[in-house]
Design a protein around this motif. Structure first.
Motif, PDB file in Angstrom:
ATOM      1  N   ALA A  54       0.841  -1.199   0.000  1.00 18.64           N
ATOM      2  CA  ALA A  54       0.000   0.000   0.000  1.00 18.64           C
ATOM      3  C   ALA A  54       0.870   1.241   0.000  1.00 18.64           C
ATOM      4  O   ALA A  54       1.965   1.243   0.580  1.00 18.64           O
ATOM      5  N   ILE A  55       0.380   2.293  -0.641  1.00 13.53           N
ATOM      6  CA  ILE A  55       1.067   3.590  -0.629  1.00 13.53           C
ATOM      7  C   ILE A  55       0.014   4.664  -0.402  1.00 13.53           C
ATOM      8  O   ILE A  55      -1.109   4.568  -0.911  1.00 13.53           O
TER       9      ILE A  55
ATOM     10  N   VAL B  50       4.807   4.069   2.623  1.00 17.02           N
ATOM     11  CA  VAL B  50       4.682   2.821   1.873  1.00 17.02           C
ATOM     12  C   VAL B  50       4.691   1.656   2.851  1.00 17.02           C
ATOM     13  O   VAL B  50       5.564   1.579   3.718  1.00 17.02           O
ATOM     14  N   ALA B  51       3.721   0.766   2.723  1.00 19.34           N
ATOM     15  CA  ALA B  51       3.659  -0.427   3.567  1.00 19.34           C
ATOM     16  C   ALA B  51       4.268  -1.609   2.832  1.00 19.34           C
ATOM     17  O   ALA B  51       3.919  -1.895   1.689  1.00 19.34           O
TER      18      ALA B  51
ATOM     19  N   ARG C  51       1.275  -7.842   9.988  1.00 16.37           N
ATOM     20  CA  ARG C  51       1.065  -7.286   8.657  1.00 16.37           C
ATOM     21  C   ARG C  51       0.231  -6.006   8.718  1.00 16.37           C
ATOM     22  O   ARG C  51      -0.810  -5.959   9.377  1.00 16.37           O
ATOM     23  N   VAL C  52       0.683  -4.992   8.010  1.00 25.29           N
ATOM     24  CA  VAL C  52      -0.061  -3.736   7.917  1.00 25.29           C
ATOM     25  C   VAL C  52      -1.262  -3.938   6.993  1.00 25.29           C
ATOM     26  O   VAL C  52      -1.119  -4.422   5.872  1.00 25.29           O
ATOM     27  N   ASN C  53      -2.446  -3.566   7.460  1.00 21.80           N
ATOM     28  CA  ASN C  53      -3.654  -3.673   6.647  1.00 21.80           C
ATOM     29  C   ASN C  53      -3.974  -2.395   5.896  1.00 21.80           C
ATOM     30  O   ASN C  53      -4.410  -2.432   4.746  1.00 21.80           O
TER      31      ASN C  53
ATOM     32  N   ILE D 118       1.306  -2.338 -11.031  1.00 18.42           N
ATOM     33  CA  ILE D 118       1.026  -1.365  -9.980  1.00 18.42           C
ATOM     34  C   ILE D 118       0.048  -1.999  -8.989  1.00 18.42           C
ATOM     35  O   ILE D 118      -1.068  -2.360  -9.354  1.00 18.42           O
ATOM     36  N   CYS D 119       0.479  -2.128  -7.731  1.00 19.32           N
ATOM     37  CA  CYS D 119      -0.384  -2.731  -6.722  1.00 19.32           C
ATOM     38  C   CYS D 119      -1.185  -1.683  -5.969  1.00 19.32           C
ATOM     39  O   CYS D 119      -2.198  -2.021  -5.345  1.00 19.32           O
ATOM     40  N   ASP D 120      -0.764  -0.420  -6.012  1.00 19.54           N
ATOM     41  CA  ASP D 120      -1.520   0.639  -5.352  1.00 19.54           C
ATOM     42  C   ASP D 120      -1.032   1.989  -5.853  1.00 19.54           C
ATOM     43  O   ASP D 120       0.114   2.108  -6.325  1.00 19.54           O
TER      44      ASP D 120
END
Length: 441
Positions: free
Chosen positions: A125-126, A136-137, A161-163, A410-412
């Motif tokens: 995640a960003i 950024v996670a 884990r960061v949600n 791109i994931c986020d």
């Protein structure tokens, strides 16, 4: 301050400068120079007739010229980082940022640079900060960058884990995770963006008892409230509400049979209707659902689910959703980058799909990066594989596409501070996109 043009003299590090009160007033009330004026914007002249400031004179000259002209010209002999530090001291960072970056326009964005991460796992995640930085996670780590993209001390949640992550302001970050947030019981905490310290954690209480819970998706309202999806061992399933200033729980919307509030993938506060959008999406759940919750009346005022949808539903799985209050609609996207629209004014929740905006043939790649949506400045953005599409106009016509293939899909992505940040999945690299000042009319 009217037409007052009193001359003002400064001695900065031994070098003399002369300017006018009119020029200094351009710095604004929250600057060091703003403190030199009274409440009526009348200049309070020093008794000596000269102000002494023990700072760098070269940077002062650049910043004074910025106040005079609105343009930023940095000589080769002035390091940018030094200038930014001095601008921070004078309270002129906003002026420097405005001069360096044009007004955000998705159709004019240009790649300004890329930053490679150091985490061993994939980025998940960003989030852009209000002033143009980001966090950024990566698994259990959150890496924080200021608006100059200098990295601050990272935040380590000790293998939890960061949600989700979100910015309260440029100094405070909210992080959601599992029941234990690092060494602290509880799944949500407020952290300092500058040093990574935990400032306080958010508790969930039920019948006077503090409960352990896992926090997921986040959202923020314009009246200093924080919303988070919560799930626990007994009663704490639903949407929790906290005061972001005090950290105290102020409300809780509990799940009812058939709802999936605690597993929500996206929350979005709608300022115009004072409702919260809650979306539980594929693949977290086999059946997607989107709801609007009215916290004042404690009821669900609108809902949609793909249960009972046509046989072709596998081709139309909703991967993300975003509410658009101006048009009283919700936009969704599927794995083919088809956009779908639902009318919030209709009690019948049905999706009107449109594929005319699609440029790519076939569905998304095998990488686990699902399409994401964002709405900013009247433009709609959708990520797909290694690019981000920009849609404009009342019919949401595809107008441009941002692409940089290095780093994988791109994931986020996130927009804030006049920047767009795109996080790639494979190489832990994120791209920074800006609108060049030269392209602004």
């Amino acid at each position: 301050m009217g037409t007052q043009r009193d001359r003002v003299r400064f001695n900065v590090g031994g070098k003399l400068f002369e300017t006018t009160a009119t020029t200094l007033a351009n710095a604004g009330r929250n600057s060091l120079f703003g403190a030199m004026f009274d409440e009526n914007w009348n200049l309070r002249v020093a008794e000596t007739g000269e102000y002494f400031i023990d700072r760098n004179p070269k940077c002062f000259s650049v910043l004074l010229d910025l106040l005079r002209t609105g343009e930023l010209h940095i000589p080769a002999n002035v390091p940018e980082k030094l200038l930014y530090r001095e601008a921070q001291y004078y309270g002129l960072i906003d002026h420097v940022q405005a001069a360096k970056r044009g007004e955000f326009d998705g159709n004019r964005l240009r790649l300004a640079g890329s930053t490679t991460g150091r985490a061993p796992g994939d980025g998940t995640a960003i989030r852009a900060s209000p002033d143009g930085g980001c966090c950024v996670a990566h698994g259990s780590m959150v890496h924080v960058y200021d608006w100059m993209l200098e990295e601050h001390p990272s935040i380590n949640l000790d293998y939890q884990r960061v949600n989700d992550i979100g910015w309260i302001d440029s100094e405070n970050i909210v992080i959601t995770a599992c029941e234990r947030l690092g060494r602290v019981d509880g799944g949500m905490g407020l952290f300092s963006s500058s040093n990574g310290d935990l400032r306080y954690k958010f508790d969930v209480s039920h019948e006077g008892q503090t409960k352990s819970f896992t926090a997921g998706a986040l959202s923020f309202s314009n009246d200093d409230k924080i919303f988070a999806s919560c799930k626990g061992r007994t009663h704490e399933y639903g949407i929790g509400v906290w005061d972001q200033i005090t950290g105290k729980q102020v409300d809780f919307f509990y799940e009812s049979p058939g709802w999936s509030l605690g597993d929500a993938d996206r929350l979005q506060w709608l300022n115009g209707t004072n409702c919260l959008l809650v979306a539980t999406l594929f693949p977290r759940k086999d059946n997607c659902s989107i709801s609007l919750l009215d916290f004042r009346e404690k009821r669900m005022v609108w809902s949609w689910s793909d249960i009972g949808a046509p046989v072709t539903v596998d081709e139309k799985r909703v991967r993300d959703a975003i509410a658009m209050e101006d048009t009283s609609s919700i936009c969704v996207v599927n794995e083919y980058e088809d956009l779908g629209f639902m009318d919030l004014r209709s009690s019948i929740g049905s999706v009107r799909w449109s594929s005319r905006s699609r440029l790519m043939k076939g569905k998304m790649s095998d990488e686990p990066c699902y399409p994401k949506l964002a709405l900013h400045g009247g433009q709609l953005f959708s990520s797909m594989n290694d690019s981000i599409s920009v849609f404009c106009g009342p019919d949401w016509v595809l107008t441009s596409r941002l692409r940089r293939s290095y780093g994988g899909s791109i994931c986020d992505f996130s927009i804030g501070g006049e920047r767009l940040f795109a996080l790639h999945s494979e190489e832990n690299v994120f791209d920074t996109w800006e609108t060049p000042i030269s392209l602004v009319a």
